[in-house]
Motif scaffolding. Structure first.
Motif, PDB file in Angstrom:
ATOM      1  N   VAL A   1       0.780  -1.162   0.018  1.00 14.28           N
ATOM      2  CA  VAL A   1      -0.176   0.210   0.108  1.00 14.28           C
ATOM      3  C   VAL A   1       0.827   1.351  -0.011  1.00 14.28           C
ATOM      4  N   VAL A   2       0.091   2.283  -0.634  1.00 14.00           N
ATOM      5  CA  VAL A   2       1.056   3.578  -0.388  1.00 14.00           C
ATOM      6  C   VAL A   2       0.556   4.476   0.662  1.00 14.00           C
ATOM      7  N   TYR A   3       1.341   5.081   1.437  1.00 13.08           N
ATOM      8  CA  TYR A   3       1.054   5.729   2.669  1.00 13.08           C
ATOM      9  C   TYR A   3       1.161   7.350   2.101  1.00 13.08           C
TER      10      TYR A   3
ATOM     11  N   ASN B   1       5.721   3.771  -0.389  1.00 12.97           N
ATOM     12  CA  ASN B   1       5.424   2.231   0.039  1.00 12.97           C
ATOM     13  C   ASN B   1       6.439   1.548   0.597  1.00 12.97           C
ATOM     14  N   VAL B   2       7.201   2.445   1.755  1.00 16.12           N
ATOM     15  CA  VAL B   2       8.193   2.034   2.409  1.00 16.12           C
ATOM     16  C   VAL B   2       7.786   2.212   3.840  1.00 16.12           C
ATOM     17  N   SER B   3       8.556   1.004   4.664  1.00 13.96           N
ATOM     18  CA  SER B   3       8.185   1.261   6.225  1.00 13.96           C
ATOM     19  C   SER B   3       9.490   0.880   6.851  1.00 13.96           C
ATOM     20  N   ILE B   4       9.818   1.333   8.049  1.00 14.02           N
ATOM     21  CA  ILE B   4      10.956   0.854   8.868  1.00 14.02           C
ATOM     22  C   ILE B   4      10.150   0.618  10.430  1.00 14.02           C
ATOM     23  N   ALA B   5      10.702  -0.354  11.180  1.00 13.97           N
ATOM     24  CA  ALA B   5      10.481  -0.670  12.403  1.00 13.97           C
ATOM     25  C   ALA B   5      11.443  -0.511  13.468  1.00 13.97           C
ATOM     26  N   ILE B   6      11.290   0.301  14.365  1.00 11.15           N
ATOM     27  CA  ILE B   6      12.259   0.566  15.430  1.00 11.15           C
ATOM     28  C   ILE B   6      11.821  -0.141  16.837  1.00 11.15           C
ATOM     29  N   PRO B   7      12.481  -1.241  17.224  1.00  7.97           N
ATOM     30  CA  PRO B   7      12.010  -1.831  18.409  1.00  7.97           C
ATOM     31  C   PRO B   7      12.210  -1.087  19.626  1.00  7.97           C
ATOM     32  N   ILE B   8      11.276  -1.136  20.484  1.00  7.77           N
ATOM     33  CA  ILE B   8      11.701  -0.629  21.865  1.00  7.77           C
ATOM     34  C   ILE B   8      10.929  -1.210  22.856  1.00  7.77           C
ATOM     35  N   LYS B   9      11.419  -1.284  24.001  1.00  5.54           N
ATOM     36  CA  LYS B   9      10.851  -2.149  25.417  1.00  5.54           C
ATOM     37  C   LYS B   9      10.678  -1.078  26.683  1.00  5.54           C
TER      38      LYS B   9
END
Length: 174
Positions: A139-141, A163-171
């Motif tokens: 999908v396109v944001y 159409n790009v995503s990144i995920a930054i993990p947090i705790k």
């Protein structure tokens, strides 16, 4: 009295103009928030829109520091210490810069804040950097979108545009 009235009229006129500039931005202000117990995270950013433009590699050049949004640089506020990509980030206010590339982005957590763009970015104020993989989306944001996908004490900061995503993990800590 005349000077005082002139000053008041001038002040009101300037204030109204500044308020109008803020409300008429083409990239509106947006927030992403999460809470876990007594820890709170708030990310403040401006949402540029795709508007038919080629984004990554063109509007946002590969290999260059980016404010991760428009207008002011993206800021993250933490009320408690968290782990971000398994690295300790102490409570406070920071700027999130990124360096996009085709297959991975470098995420930069910088101790400076209140910046417009990345024009005055100072790498000496980096708290830490780390790389995350790029995910291609089906999908396109249209607007740049930052969300916090939370699962109890674990979460991901998601940055999505085009159409790009990144995920930054947090705790969060208990």
């Amino acid at each position: 009295m005349q000077r005082y009235l002139t000053f008041v009229v001038l002040f009101i006129s300037i204030s109204a103009t500044k308020a109008q500039e803020v409300t008429e931005r083409s990239s509106p202000l947006a927030l992403a928030r999460a809470r876990y117990k007594d820890a709170y995270i708030k990310i403040t950013y401006s949402q540029p829109a795709k508007n038919g433009r080629e984004i990554f590699g063109k509007l946002v050049p590969y290999g260059q520091i980016w404010r991760t949004g428009a207008n002011e640089a993206t800021e993250i506020l933490l009320t408690k210490n968290i782990l971000i990509n398994n690295q300790l980030l102490k409570a406070g206010v920071y700027t999130i810069f990124t360096i996009p590339n085709k297959d991975k982005w470098t995420v930069v957590i910088n101790s400076d804040f209140g910046l417009f763009g990345s024009y005055n970015y100072n790498p000496k104020l980096d708290v830490f950097r780390f790389d995350v993989p790029v995910q291609q989306l089906n999908v396109v944001y249209e607007p740049l979108t930052i969300q916090i996908d939370q699962r109890n004490e674990l979460a991901n900061i998601l940055i999505m545009w085009d159409n790009v995503s990144i995920a930054i993990p947090i705790k969060f800590f208990n």
